[in-house]
Design a protein around this motif. Structure first.
Motif, PDB file in Angstrom:
ATOM      1  N   ARG A 159     -11.166   1.564 -10.543  1.00 41.95           N
ATOM      2  CA  ARG A 159     -10.539   0.894  -9.646  1.00 41.95           C
ATOM      3  C   ARG A 159      -9.930   1.945  -8.644  1.00 41.95           C
ATOM      4  NH1 ARG A 159      -8.746  -2.730 -13.491  1.00 41.95           N
ATOM      5  NH2 ARG A 159      -6.714  -1.721 -13.754  1.00 41.95           N
TER       6      ARG A 159
ATOM      7  N   ASP B 176     -10.809   2.174  -4.838  1.00 37.68           N
ATOM      8  CA  ASP B 176     -10.032   2.304  -3.735  1.00 37.68           C
ATOM      9  C   ASP B 176      -9.968   3.471  -2.720  1.00 37.68           C
ATOM     10  OD1 ASP B 176      -9.071  -0.235  -4.929  1.00 37.68           O
ATOM     11  OD2 ASP B 176      -7.181   0.670  -5.786  1.00 37.68           O
TER      12      ASP B 176
ATOM     13  N   ARG C 264     -11.129   3.519   0.860  1.00 42.55           N
ATOM     14  CA  ARG C 264     -10.115   4.250   2.064  1.00 42.55           C
ATOM     15  C   ARG C 264     -10.713   5.392   2.939  1.00 42.55           C
ATOM     16  NH1 ARG C 264      -7.452   8.540   3.062  1.00 42.55           N
ATOM     17  NH2 ARG C 264      -8.056   9.708   1.242  1.00 42.55           N
TER      18      ARG C 264
END
Length: 113
Positions: A71, A75, A79
């Motif tokens: 995760r 993420d 980003r």
């Protein structure tokens, strides 16, 4: 000779970080079980003109630490991708946007002599 673009340093840095993060994620993913959830293994049918049978061992699934790390990578990749794709530099180009985006992907590579 390919066209060069005056990329701002923060955009170049974000693209390099995206490349590095993707490479680290792919390297990490190779160490993980084949299934995120516990799954039984399987064996495929015998292949025509071969004695080979494809198979997978049982997968214990990801540990909580592995799932957290996946995760975290995902993420960070989202980003960085958003940072590169929505950078204000792109709005300064009226043409050659696709060529510029492709050039950015290779901007960190050493120039050929």
């Amino acid at each position: 000779m390919p066209k060069t673009f005056p990329f701002p340093q923060d955009l170049l840095d974000a693209q390099v970080a995206l490349h590095e993060t993707r490479a680290a994620y792919e390297k990490y993913a190779k160490t993980l079980p084949w299934s995120a959830e516990p799954m039984p293994g399987w064996e495929g049918d015998k292949q025509l003109h071969s004695s080979y049978r494809c198979h997978k061992e049982d997968s214990p699934g990801y540990t909580e630490e592995q799932a957290t790390e996946v995760r975290r990578f995902q993420d960070e990749l989202r980003r960085l991708s958003a940072e590169v794709m929505t950078h204000p530099y792109w709005s300064t180009l009226s043409e050659d946007v696709v060529a510029a985006r492709m050039a950015l992907k290779h901007a960190h590579e050493p120039a050929e002599a």
